[in-house]
Design an enzyme around this catalytic site. Structure first.
Site, PDB file in Angstrom:
ATOM      1  N   LEU A  10       0.765  -1.016  -0.176  1.00  0.00           N
ATOM      2  CA  LEU A  10       0.063   0.011   0.185  1.00  0.00           C
ATOM      3  C   LEU A  10       0.871   1.419  -0.269  1.00  0.00           C
ATOM      4  O   LEU A  10       1.885   1.416   0.986  1.00  0.00           O
ATOM      5  CB  LEU A  10      -0.971  -0.088   1.421  1.00  0.00           C
ATOM      6  CG  LEU A  10      -2.138  -0.644   1.607  1.00  0.00           C
ATOM      7  CD1 LEU A  10      -3.184  -1.209   2.668  1.00  0.00           C
ATOM      8  CD2 LEU A  10      -2.939  -1.125   0.443  1.00  0.00           C
ATOM      9  N   ASP A  11       0.668   1.841  -0.596  1.00  0.00           N
ATOM     10  CA  ASP A  11       1.866   3.287  -1.427  1.00  0.00           C
ATOM     11  C   ASP A  11       0.484   4.516  -1.881  1.00  0.00           C
ATOM     12  O   ASP A  11       0.204   4.577  -3.314  1.00  0.00           O
ATOM     13  CB  ASP A  11       2.753   3.252  -2.222  1.00  0.00           C
ATOM     14  CG  ASP A  11       3.236   4.705  -2.450  1.00  0.00           C
ATOM     15  OD1 ASP A  11       2.853   5.663  -1.214  1.00  0.00           O
ATOM     16  OD2 ASP A  11       4.440   4.776  -2.393  1.00  0.00           O
ATOM     17  N   VAL A  12      -0.138   5.040  -0.835  1.00  0.00           N
ATOM     18  CA  VAL A  12      -2.105   5.679  -1.776  1.00  0.00           C
ATOM     19  C   VAL A  12      -2.267   6.630  -1.306  1.00  0.00           C
ATOM     20  O   VAL A  12      -2.542   7.519  -1.715  1.00  0.00           O
ATOM     21  CB  VAL A  12      -3.184   5.014  -1.107  1.00  0.00           C
ATOM     22  CG1 VAL A  12      -3.435   3.671  -1.985  1.00  0.00           C
ATOM     23  CG2 VAL A  12      -3.170   4.901   0.355  1.00  0.00           C
TER      24      VAL A  12
END
Length: 192
Positions: free
Chosen positions: A104-106
């Protein structure tokens, strides 16, 4: 998103890949400029990658080759999906899981949100959904632009007995300044 120093985006992939013996399926939440996804695809053990990106124009640019870093990213082993990764993690939107790795790199992390609605992804409910989207033995890694003790604590709350949680600080020097990014890792237990 920028291409000035993509080292931590690549670290997101390499740290996750190093923690799993057979990472066949991967979910990448957040397309960015594709650095994480390219690092995942460089591993021959990976058979399929689902990249979930909220911004439809960014996915169109990738498919049309309008951004050099994204050109050719979608291929036989990699599919781009326009959706909110929070909806994907609840099963409310394609693609279906589970995955061996969830990356997750949102946003910039819980302490520096660009989109307030992403806050849940860094708290117990969102992290629990991400953990539940893992295959037994799977690995969740969350990227943050800063050290985030609350995120670390929330991951510990989500972990089942016997599962491991780690904080991996990444120090980067750029333009004469030092920055500390961090990766937060949950290694899900194997099936009983």
């Amino acid at each position: 998103m920028d291409s000035l120093d993509p080292s931590t985006e690549r670290d997101l992939a390499t740290q996750a890949l190093a923690r799993h013996d057979r990472p066949r399926t991967v979910l990448v939440g957040g397309l960015g400029l594709g650095f994480t996804t390219r690092a995942v695809l460089a591993d021959p053990r990976v058979e399929h990658v689902d990249v979930v990106e909220l911004s439809a124009p960014l996915v169109r640019w990738a498919r049309a080759g309008l951004v050099a870093e994204l050109a050719g990213l979608e291929e036989e082993r990699c599919r781009l999906h326009v959706a909110d990764v929070a909806d994907v993690l609840t099963g409310g939107h394609e693609p279906p899981g589970p995955w061996d790795l969830v990356l997750l790199d949102v946003d910039n992390g819980p302490g520096f949100l660009v989109h307030a609605e992403n806050a849940d992804l860094y708290r117990v409910p969102g992290l629990a959904r991400a953990r539940d989207a893992l295959e037994p033995g799977g690995v969740l890694v969350v990227w943050s632009s800063h050290v985030a003790p609350d995120l670390h604590a929330h991951l510990q709350d989500v972990a089942a007995p016997g599962e491991t949680v780690a904080e991996v600080p990444i120090r980067v020097r750029r333009d004469g300044r030092s920055f500390t990014y961090a990766l937060y890792v949950l290694h899900r237990g194997a099936a009983a």
